[in-house]
Design an enzyme around this catalytic site. Structure first.
Site, PDB file in Angstrom:
ATOM      1  N   GLU A 124       0.839  -1.206   0.000  1.00  0.00           N
ATOM      2  CA  GLU A 124       0.000   0.000   0.000  1.00  0.00           C
ATOM      3  C   GLU A 124       0.871   1.252   0.000  1.00  0.00           C
ATOM      4  O   GLU A 124       0.643   2.205  -0.756  1.00  0.00           O
ATOM      5  CB  GLU A 124      -0.914   0.019   1.243  1.00  0.00           C
ATOM      6  CG  GLU A 124      -1.940  -1.085   1.298  1.00  0.00           C
ATOM      7  CD  GLU A 124      -1.421  -2.379   1.921  1.00  0.00           C
ATOM      8  OE1 GLU A 124      -0.175  -2.567   1.976  1.00  0.00           O
ATOM      9  OE2 GLU A 124      -2.244  -3.204   2.336  1.00  0.00           O
ATOM     10  N   GLY A 153       6.596  -1.945  14.756  1.00  0.00           N
ATOM     11  CA  GLY A 153       5.909  -0.928  13.956  1.00  0.00           C
ATOM     12  C   GLY A 153       4.896  -0.127  14.774  1.00  0.00           C
ATOM     13  O   GLY A 153       4.866   1.103  14.739  1.00  0.00           O
ATOM     14  N   ARG A 154       4.085  -0.839  15.545  1.00  0.00           N
ATOM     15  CA  ARG A 154       3.033  -0.143  16.309  1.00  0.00           C
ATOM     16  C   ARG A 154       3.578   0.558  17.546  1.00  0.00           C
ATOM     17  O   ARG A 154       2.850   1.236  18.258  1.00  0.00           O
ATOM     18  CB  ARG A 154       1.911  -1.134  16.653  1.00  0.00           C
ATOM     19  CG  ARG A 154       2.387  -2.397  17.335  1.00  0.00           C
ATOM     20  CD  ARG A 154       1.310  -3.484  17.309  1.00  0.00           C
ATOM     21  NE  ARG A 154       1.780  -4.755  17.850  1.00  0.00           N
ATOM     22  CZ  ARG A 154       2.403  -5.686  17.139  1.00  0.00           C
ATOM     23  NH1 ARG A 154       2.657  -5.496  15.862  1.00  0.00           N
ATOM     24  NH2 ARG A 154       2.785  -6.822  17.707  1.00  0.00           N
ATOM     25  N   GLU A 193      -3.101  -5.987  17.490  1.00  0.00           N
ATOM     26  CA  GLU A 193      -1.996  -6.618  16.757  1.00  0.00           C
ATOM     27  C   GLU A 193      -0.999  -7.226  17.752  1.00  0.00           C
ATOM     28  O   GLU A 193      -0.255  -8.133  17.413  1.00  0.00           O
ATOM     29  CB  GLU A 193      -1.311  -5.598  15.827  1.00  0.00           C
ATOM     30  CG  GLU A 193      -0.718  -6.253  14.591  1.00  0.00           C
ATOM     31  CD  GLU A 193      -0.145  -5.272  13.580  1.00  0.00           C
ATOM     32  OE1 GLU A 193       0.805  -4.561  13.915  1.00  0.00           O
ATOM     33  OE2 GLU A 193      -0.649  -5.230  12.434  1.00  0.00           O
ATOM     34  N   HIS A 242     -24.876   9.085  21.720  1.00  0.00           N
ATOM     35  CA  HIS A 242     -26.069   9.242  20.884  1.00  0.00           C
ATOM     36  C   HIS A 242     -26.091   8.226  19.743  1.00  0.00           C
ATOM     37  O   HIS A 242     -26.851   8.380  18.788  1.00  0.00           O
ATOM     38  CB  HIS A 242     -26.113  10.664  20.319  1.00  0.00           C
ATOM     39  CG  HIS A 242     -26.179  11.697  21.412  1.00  0.00           C
ATOM     40  ND1 HIS A 242     -27.350  12.092  21.992  1.00  0.00           N
ATOM     41  CD2 HIS A 242     -25.187  12.361  22.057  1.00  0.00           C
ATOM     42  CE1 HIS A 242     -27.089  12.981  22.942  1.00  0.00           C
ATOM     43  NE2 HIS A 242     -25.790  13.154  23.003  1.00  0.00           N
ATOM     44  N   LYS A 273      -1.862 -11.250   3.001  1.00  0.00           N
ATOM     45  CA  LYS A 273      -0.924 -10.581   2.090  1.00  0.00           C
ATOM     46  C   LYS A 273      -0.467 -11.549   0.994  1.00  0.00           C
ATOM     47  O   LYS A 273      -0.434 -11.206  -0.180  1.00  0.00           O
ATOM     48  CB  LYS A 273       0.319 -10.103   2.856  1.00  0.00           C
ATOM     49  CG  LYS A 273       0.125  -8.884   3.723  1.00  0.00           C
ATOM     50  CD  LYS A 273       1.476  -8.451   4.302  1.00  0.00           C
ATOM     51  CE  LYS A 273       1.298  -7.455   5.430  1.00  0.00           C
ATOM     52  NZ  LYS A 273       2.536  -7.166   6.142  1.00  0.00           N
TER      53      LYS A 273
HETATM   54  O1  F6P Z   1       0.694  -5.656   7.969  1.00  0.00           O
HETATM   55  C1  F6P Z   1       0.865  -5.241   9.275  1.00  0.00           C
HETATM   56  C2  F6P Z   1       2.056  -4.341   9.416  1.00  0.00           C
HETATM   57  O2  F6P Z   1       3.213  -5.073   9.239  1.00  0.00           O
HETATM   58  C3  F6P Z   1       2.063  -3.633  10.747  1.00  0.00           C
HETATM   59  O3  F6P Z   1       2.563  -4.399  11.761  1.00  0.00           O
HETATM   60  C4  F6P Z   1       2.870  -2.431  10.430  1.00  0.00           C
HETATM   61  O4  F6P Z   1       2.713  -1.419  11.377  1.00  0.00           O
HETATM   62  C5  F6P Z   1       2.312  -2.066   9.074  1.00  0.00           C
HETATM   63  O5  F6P Z   1       2.037  -3.297   8.464  1.00  0.00           O
HETATM   64  C6  F6P Z   1       3.207  -1.238   8.203  1.00  0.00           C
HETATM   65  O6  F6P Z   1       4.438  -1.881   7.982  1.00  0.00           O
HETATM   66  P1  F6P Z   1       5.666  -1.074   7.397  1.00  0.00           P
HETATM   67  O7  F6P Z   1       6.003   0.004   8.362  1.00  0.00           O
HETATM   68  O8  F6P Z   1       6.760  -2.084   7.268  1.00  0.00           O
HETATM   69  O9  F6P Z   1       5.261  -0.501   6.071  1.00  0.00           O
END
Ligand code: F6P
Length: 552
Positions: free
Chosen positions: A211, A266-267, A352, A383, A511
């Site tokens: 993406e 990542g999170r 996650e 509401h 994926k």
């Molecule tokens: O698909 C999940 C994930 O791997 C998350 O854990 C991560 O935050 C997100 O996609 C984005 O990943 P990246 O920073 O590698 O683009």
């Protein structure tokens, strides 16, 4: 040993049988000190956890459970860089990113702190230059628009913080976040900006996320359609990643790359280079204050006894509801417009992390783990869906979040917000029984038969638990503490459930399959035979779009 066989877990099961019918309103009536005893203040955050279905014994047994699960040792293991993310062989050191003291943090024989400080300093130089107009676009114009392209952890944290702290933003800068591969999102941003005055931040830990790379390529094509010369890209594209080669392969100069490391999940990455958009938008001082707030929560988490430890208490309360009351979901309800992205951020952070069913030892759990996290702005939700929470059949614990300070709000508005959040917590706790409902109807002048018929519909069972989290004010420091609070809460729950809170294998299967389906949608032949339903859907799409020329 499974969690359910632990001594403390069994004691909690017995205790649950004694307590499950007890009503909180009776507990409040019996104990005038309840509100002050079940209250904690840490830095700029106050937590009232008195409206939970607990007594001192519950809390003691939950703490026993934490002890029996070796929580103290597990906390030390995380902070000291042990490779607790066992399925990926990685340490979990987001706490190093906000560390404000000088001791080293060792990983594989090396102190990670010099690199952390170096990247932070580069981020500060870059954001200073951009904010004060020293960093110019290829036609020597000042940058006015910044677009963060990323998804999941490379989007939600920075987006949430920028929105929460908008009050602190640089007045010249517009900040946009693009995450969806549906081209509508990036197109709507591109329609508002100009190539000569825009900086694109491509944020991806792996730099392989479909993406993000697709959106980044579209941004690049849009930019080059105007700039014509690839050398100008250097002034308008930077990358945030752990993957130098992929950044290079994409065509971004690695001098324009801000690095982080595989020990940052990542999170959990908004404190790292992934926070560049935050730093640009809010300025380095505010970014440092965010780190400071998180650091203070880290210190509290590491050092406070479990009895007074905010993340530990929140986590144990969550365990109590998931594993004993069978609560399948948990609501995050901020009563503050600035915090509107907070539920979405916590949703990824928690789900996650703790949406797992395999223990660290590889066994399938025989107990529930992470609940479904959901939420929205509280006052609007009243509401919309609060009806179910008040009178429906599910037990849904709630975290209410609000700011004490009314500064910056319009006259009279903040009192309305806070009166509502306090009232909701009270209503969920107290409820309204049949007698009260019936009497109230009679008092309104309703005839007896009608009052008897209507009263059952006006009954609120109450006894519905909630936490009240109050920030002194919404500041960079308090937001830092708030996020770290949830990070550690999630860690504690993962430690007790004996799962790995730091991998995310559950996102992979979709994926893999999407790759193959994409080939088929774009006319090529599929590698894997699909089930008849999936194949039918693919065929439907292809038939519908026959003859439509795609500009792939
Ligand atoms: O698909 C999940 C994930 O791997 C998350 O854990 C991560 O935050 C997100 O996609 C984005 O990943 P990246 O920073 O590698 O683009």
């Amino acid at each position: 040993m499974s969690l359910t066989t632990l001594h403390a877990f069994k004691a909690l099961e017995t205790h649950f049988q004694d307590l499950k019918h007890a009503h909180m309103k009776d507990m409040f009536a019996r104990d005038p000190q309840r509100a002050t005893r079940y209250f904690l203040k840490v830095g700029d955050l106050s937590l009232d956890y008195s409206k939970n279905r607990i007594d001192d014994e519950t809390l003691k047994l939950l703490r026993d459970l934490a002890e029996e699960c070796a929580l103290k040792r597990k906390i030390e293991a995380m902070f000291s860089g042990e490779k607790i993310n066992t399925t990926e062989g990685r340490a979990v050191l987001h706490t190093a990113l906000r560390k404000q003291t000088q001791e080293p943090v060792m990983l594989d024989g090396q102190d990670v702190m010099p690199k952390v400080r170096e990247v932070l300093a580069r981020m500060a130089d870059f954001s200073d230059a951009l904010r004060c107009g020293r960093w110019l676009g290829y036609t020597n114009q000042i940058i006015t628009d910044v677009v963060n392209i990323g998804i999941g952890g490379s989007d939600l944290g920075a987006l949430m913080v920028c929105k929460a702290l908008k009050r602190y933003a640089h007045p010249r800068l517009n900040m946009y976040f693009v995450s969806n591969v549906d081209g509508i999102q990036i197109q709507s941003v591109l329609d508002k900006i100009h190539p000569e005055t825009t900086l694109f931040i491509v944020a991806s830990k792996t730099f392989s996320t479909q993406e993000t790379l697709t959106n980044a390529l579209s941004a690049r094509a849009w930019f080059l359609a105007h700039a014509h010369d690839e050398t100008h890209i250097a002034k308008h594209f930077v990358a945030l990643s752990t993957n130098k080669q992929a950044v290079q392969a994409f065509g971004i100069d690695t001098n324009n790359m801000f690095e982080f490391w595989n020990w940052v999940g990542g999170r959990y990455s908004l404190w790292s280079a992934i926070g560049l958009s935050i730093m640009i938008y809010l300025g380095k001082e505010n970014f440092y204050a965010l780190l400071q707030g998180a650091f203070e929560m880290d210190q509290h988490f590491k050092n406070a006894p479990f009895e007074h430890n905010m993340p530990v208490i929140l986590a144990l309360l969550g365990i109590w509801y998931v594993n004993f009351f069978d609560a399948g979901s948990h609501l995050i309800a901020p009563y503050d417009q600035y915090l509107r992205y907070f539920p979405r951020f916590i949703q990824q952070l928690d789900m996650e992390s703790n949406g797992k069913r395999t223990t660290l030892g590889g066994e399938v759990v025989d107990y529930d783990t992470g609940p479904i996290i959901w939420g929205d702005i509280g006052i609007n939700s009243q509401h919309a869906f609060f009806q179910l929470l008040h009178q429906g059949t599910h037990l849904t614990p709630i975290d209410f979040i609000a700011s004490l300070s009314k500064e910056g709000n319009l006259p009279g508005h903040h009192e309305i917000l806070l009166s509502n959040v306090f009232a909701q917590a009270e209503a969920f706790m107290k409820g309204k029984d049949y007698k009260e409902a019936y009497t109230q109807l009679l008092e309104k002048g309703m005839p007896d038969t009608q009052a008897r018929a209507l009263a059952p519909h006006r009954v609120f069972s109450g006894n519905r638990p909630s936490n009240m989290l109050l920030l002194d004010a919404i500041t960079p420091k308090s937001i830092g503490s708030l996020v770290a609070l949830y990070e550690h809460k999630i860690f504690v729950q993962g430690a007790i459930w004996d799962i790995n809170s730091f991998d995310q294998w559950g996102v992979e299967l979709g994926k893999e399959l999407a790759k193959d389906i994409l080939t088929q949608l774009r006319e090529g032949s599929a590698q894997n035979p699909h089930d008849s339903s999936t194949q039918h859907l693919i065929n439907l799409y292809k038939t519908y779009n026959k003859g439509v020329l795609h500009a792939d």
